[in-house]
Design an enzyme around this catalytic site. Structure first.
Site, PDB file in Angstrom:
ATOM      1  N   THR A   1      58.396   1.492  86.698  1.00  0.00           N
ATOM      2  CA  THR A   1      58.626   0.244  86.656  1.00  0.00           C
ATOM      3  C   THR A   1      60.504   0.493  87.319  1.00  0.00           C
ATOM      4  O   THR A   1      61.000  -0.569  87.561  1.00  0.00           O
ATOM      5  CB  THR A   1      58.903  -0.249  85.338  1.00  0.00           C
ATOM      6  N   ASP A   2      61.141   1.816  86.622  1.00  0.00           N
ATOM      7  CA  ASP A   2      62.711   1.780  87.546  1.00  0.00           C
ATOM      8  C   ASP A   2      62.378   1.300  89.045  1.00  0.00           C
ATOM      9  O   ASP A   2      63.540   0.767  89.584  1.00  0.00           O
ATOM     10  CB  ASP A   2      62.762   3.476  87.684  1.00  0.00           C
TER      11      ASP A   2
ATOM     12  N   SER B   1      58.541   6.959  89.050  1.00  0.00           N
ATOM     13  CA  SER B   1      58.798   5.551  90.402  1.00  0.00           C
ATOM     14  C   SER B   1      60.110   6.414  91.400  1.00  0.00           C
ATOM     15  O   SER B   1      60.010   5.665  92.585  1.00  0.00           O
ATOM     16  CB  SER B   1      58.576   4.770  89.729  1.00  0.00           C
TER      17      SER B   1
ATOM     18  N   THR C   1      55.398   5.245  83.461  1.00  0.00           N
ATOM     19  CA  THR C   1      54.934   5.143  81.397  1.00  0.00           C
ATOM     20  C   THR C   1      53.858   4.980  81.662  1.00  0.00           C
ATOM     21  O   THR C   1      53.422   5.624  81.016  1.00  0.00           O
ATOM     22  CB  THR C   1      55.673   4.107  81.522  1.00  0.00           C
TER      23      THR C   1
HETATM   24  N1  DAS Z   1      61.157   4.475  83.719  1.00  0.00           N
HETATM   25  C1  DAS Z   1      59.656   4.618  84.202  1.00  0.00           C
HETATM   26  C2  DAS Z   1      58.543   3.453  83.816  1.00  0.00           C
HETATM   27  O1  DAS Z   1      58.348   2.394  83.179  1.00  0.00           O
HETATM   28  C3  DAS Z   1      59.622   5.881  84.680  1.00  0.00           C
HETATM   29  C4  DAS Z   1      59.100   5.266  86.206  1.00  0.00           C
HETATM   30  O2  DAS Z   1      60.025   4.915  87.003  1.00  0.00           O
HETATM   31  O3  DAS Z   1      58.589   6.264  87.049  1.00  0.00           O
HETATM   32  O4  DAS Z   1      57.182   4.025  84.351  1.00  0.00           O
END
Ligand code: DAS
Length: 334
Positions: A93-94, A61, A16
């Site tokens: 973050t995923d 991710s 993100t």
């Molecule tokens: N959920 C998004 C993030 O927080 C997408 C990802 O993980 O790439 O980055």
């Protein structure tokens, strides 16, 4: 007094923090690279830090592969060999907690390897990417953060890879280390350190091949045992179960685990999200005493996802069942 300029390398994998709306398509996707992110940080010029920048990938991710991470790890190691004081890896973050823990298993240097990301994209009000990246850079440059292995910096908190989890889908405060808390906190460009690094950290060699696959499965109320029965023939080399409570399954699931244990290491973790599995509390069928007697290992305080990654690393290293047991115990209790 003269203060040497610190060197921090930043590698970006996507997420993100790098996402913008792309040519009129719906939603955001990864378009920005390391140079773009570095330019977005107010106050960076006031710090005595020289940056080396590299765009490694532009992925969501959830699509990061082990190969992506090992390539990023090799790049990060080269940066330290070339003199960097610390390395920052930026990703979504995923899967951040999984990448951080995997990197942690393979990071041999005292210099910090810091992972960060953002919950809000650059186009959203209150985007958290620039602040997270700045905090990650300061953490990577800090001698006080040496010897912790891989760290996750989100929202001015510094978390150890072993403990940190994403606990909310959208909140900017999504990351926490339950029970133990962050290891340090950033305030006014200074790190306030709460806890010293653990001594004798075990580090794996990067494997030549990482083909062995493991399965993580969560036990649920009155589930069918069909999937468990199929597991021995699905090509997996190890199984982690996110069990009930402190590490339990139902009687009927317990009854179909024997052929799996005969074929591959099976580790029982907890689906609860915090706390450790127990060793000698429950004596019923499917309880931890019974499961251990069947040859199932207990994950201790290591969460199911990280237990799976540890099992992968052990299998990739060619560890025996006994070595797996010893190492799982060490990480689970650590
Ligand atoms: N959920 C998004 C993030 O927080 C997408 C990802 O993980 O790439 O980055």
């Amino acid at each position: 007094m003269f203060k040497r300029t610190s060197v921090v390398a930043i590698g970006t994998l996507g997420g993100t923090i790098t996402m913008t709306s792309n040519q009129g398509a719906a939603g955001v996707s990864s378009t920005l690279g390391a140079e773009d992110l570095a330019q977005s940080i107010p106050g960076l010029a006031n710090l005595n830090i020289k940056l080396t920048l590299k765009t490694l990938a532009n992925l969501a991710s959830g699509s990061i592969r082990f190969e992506t991470l090992f390539n990023a790890l090799r790049w990060a190691k080269q940066q330290v060999e070339d003199g960097a004081d610390g390395v920052v890896l930026v990703q979504g973050t995923d899967t951040l907690e999984e990448s951080a823990f995997l990197m942690h298993l393979y990071w041999p240097y005292p210099q910090p390897l810091v992972l960060t990301g953002a919950m809000r994209s650059p186009s959203e009000a209150g985007a958290d990417g620039p602040a997270n990246l700045l905090a990650a850079i300061e953490t990577a440059a800090s001698p006080a953060m040496q010897n912790y292995g891989a760290l996750v910096v989100m929202g001015d908190e510094v978390h150890q890879a072993r403990y940190v989890k994403k606990l909310h889908t959208t909140s900017v405060g999504a990351f926490a280390s339950l029970i133990i808390g962050p290891v340090a906190y950033l305030q006014e460009n200074q790190l306030i350190v709460y806890r010293l690094p653990s001594p004798n950290r075990f580090v794996f060699d990067i494997p030549d091949q990482f083909t062995a696959q493991t399965l993580l499965i969560e036990t649920t109320l009155d589930e069918s045992v069909a999937l468990y029965q199929a597991i021995p023939d699905l090509g997996y080399q190890g199984l982690v179960i996110a069990g009930y409570g402190s590490g339990h399954v139902s009687e009927k699931v317990r009854d179909v685990l024997t052929p799996i244990v005969a074929k591959m290491p099976v580790i029982m973790a907890s689906r609860t999200g915090a706390g450790s599995t127990t060793k000698a509390v429950y004596g019923y069928k499917g309880g931890e005493i019974d499961l251990q007697a069947m040859g199932i290992m207990m994950a201790g305080g290591l969460c199911p996802r990280k237990t799976r990654l540890l099992l992968n690393a052990l299998l990739w290293s060619g560890a025996t069942r006994l070595e797996i047991q010893q190492r799982v115990k060490q990480f689970g209790e650590g």
